[in-house]
Design an enzyme around this catalytic site. Structure first.
Site, PDB file in Angstrom:
ATOM      1  N   ASP A 286       0.687  -1.118   0.054  1.00  0.00           N
ATOM      2  CA  ASP A 286       0.052  -0.044   0.161  1.00  0.00           C
ATOM      3  C   ASP A 286       0.915   1.269   0.002  1.00  0.00           C
ATOM      4  O   ASP A 286       1.330   1.741   1.068  1.00  0.00           O
ATOM      5  CB  ASP A 286      -0.953   0.016   1.276  1.00  0.00           C
ATOM      6  CG  ASP A 286      -2.101   0.987   1.148  1.00  0.00           C
ATOM      7  OD1 ASP A 286      -2.102   1.859   0.291  1.00  0.00           O
ATOM      8  OD2 ASP A 286      -3.052   0.909   2.171  1.00  0.00           O
ATOM      9  N   ALA A 287       1.458   1.664  -1.323  1.00  0.00           N
ATOM     10  CA  ALA A 287       2.175   2.907  -1.273  1.00  0.00           C
ATOM     11  C   ALA A 287       1.523   3.880  -1.870  1.00  0.00           C
ATOM     12  O   ALA A 287       2.399   5.188  -2.103  1.00  0.00           O
ATOM     13  CB  ALA A 287       3.309   2.502  -2.231  1.00  0.00           C
ATOM     14  N   LYS A 288       0.394   3.770  -2.574  1.00  0.00           N
ATOM     15  CA  LYS A 288      -0.104   4.937  -3.294  1.00  0.00           C
ATOM     16  C   LYS A 288       0.804   5.650  -4.059  1.00  0.00           C
ATOM     17  O   LYS A 288       0.432   7.014  -4.312  1.00  0.00           O
ATOM     18  CB  LYS A 288      -1.125   6.082  -2.454  1.00  0.00           C
ATOM     19  CG  LYS A 288      -2.094   5.097  -1.309  1.00  0.00           C
ATOM     20  CD  LYS A 288      -2.776   5.776  -0.413  1.00  0.00           C
ATOM     21  CE  LYS A 288      -3.685   4.984   0.377  1.00  0.00           C
ATOM     22  NZ  LYS A 288      -3.093   4.097   1.434  1.00  0.00           N
ATOM     23  N   ARG A 289       1.435   5.309  -4.960  1.00  0.00           N
ATOM     24  CA  ARG A 289       2.551   6.000  -5.883  1.00  0.00           C
ATOM     25  C   ARG A 289       1.617   6.523  -6.953  1.00  0.00           C
ATOM     26  O   ARG A 289       0.756   5.856  -7.588  1.00  0.00           O
ATOM     27  CB  ARG A 289       3.490   4.960  -6.202  1.00  0.00           C
ATOM     28  CG  ARG A 289       4.300   4.367  -5.039  1.00  0.00           C
ATOM     29  CD  ARG A 289       4.994   5.449  -4.655  1.00  0.00           C
ATOM     30  NE  ARG A 289       5.996   4.790  -3.580  1.00  0.00           N
ATOM     31  CZ  ARG A 289       6.305   5.031  -2.285  1.00  0.00           C
ATOM     32  NH1 ARG A 289       5.722   5.950  -1.669  1.00  0.00           N
ATOM     33  NH2 ARG A 289       7.221   4.517  -1.604  1.00  0.00           N
TER      34      ARG A 289
END
Length: 275
Positions: A91-94
């Site tokens: 879960d990095a939301k890049r």
């Protein structure tokens, strides 16, 4: 094997759609792991041992690992989860442009150690910002669609000139970007009517549904609308991994992790009522 094929097999093997969020907040780790080498890794290892029978996926949040020891802990965590035959969604939301986006996407590559099987991404900068992720056909790419936080409405509910809401436009775009069948959507469980609406818009895209557990999301809606052909994930982080905090306060470190296992098992049973 593509991510969603692997996830399908894992869901069948574990009879579970539970995603266990691995967010090892240093301030909440039990005393039994705080003095260990790489405390976050030791914590995650114990959580995985306690929960893997009930987990369809693990979802570490990058925010809890963004320092040198943290990245080491994350690599060890991914390898250990893979050893239990459980896929890992980072879960990095890049989401960025050009060379930056290409560099961010290398986090999905195995060159420097075991890599995550899927990632969350932010679509705000458009398709070119996500292209390096989408091009990794074997990896899952979960696009932020409708988030579970109250402030999400500040932008996501804005009405466009077309008459659709911004989040509805994002959902349609995610469907267009799904050329290789590796796109999922993040859709929060705290607004079940929107879950239903989004499922109608994109009947074939699996959802990652956060907000069940500590945020009090709707479990039934998360399952009914979150799965596409039986594939999807319902996430709980704090509600599982810190379920044993009271036991730790009473000086019972083993019970801390046993409580996490019970919580994952209970959530699996709760969700399976609606599958």
């Amino acid at each position: 094997m593509q991510f969603f094929d692997r996830l399908h097999d894992r869901i069948a093997a574990a009879d579970s759609v539970v995603s266990v969020g691995l967010d090892p907040d240093p301030d909440r780790l039990p005393e039994s792991v705080r003095d260990a080498d790489l405390p976050r890794w030791q914590f995650n290892r114990r959580i995985i041992d306690a929960t893997h029978e009930h987990a369809a996926c693990y979802k570490p949040n990058a925010a809890f690992y963004e320092d040198p020891d943290g990245w080491r802990a994350l690599r060890e965590t991914i390898a250990y989860a893979h050893g239990k035959d459980v896929p890992v969604l980072l879960d990095a939301k890049r989401g960025d442009i050009g060379n930056t986006a290409r560099q961010y996407a290398t986090i999905l590559d195995d060159e420097h150690g075991p890599a995550a099987d899927a990632i969350t991404v932010n679509p705000y900068l458009g398709r070119d910002s996500l292209e390096p992720f989408l091009q990794r056909e074997e990896k899952g790419v979960f696009v932020l669609g409708r988030t579970s936080n109250p402030g999400g409405a500040d932008l996501q509910d804005l009405e466009l000139a077309s008459g659709e809401k911004l989040y509805e436009r994002v959902v349609h775009l995610a469907d267009l970007w799904n050329d290789d069948g590796n796109v999922g959507l993040v859709v929060g469980a705290t607004a079940p009517e929107e879950l239903e609406e989004i499922r109608e818009l994109v009947p074939d895209i699996p959802f990652l549904v956060p907000g069940v557990g500590a945020q009090g999301g709707d479990s039934e809606a998360a399952v009914e609308y979150g799965l596409a052909d039986g594939v999807g994930l319902v996430n709980s982080s704090r509600g599982i991994i810190f379920a044993g905090e009271d036991a730790a306060d009473r000086g019972a470190p083993e019970k801390f992790f046993e409580a996490a296992g019970r919580s994952a098992k209970q959530l699996k049973a709760q969700l399976n009522q609606f599958r």
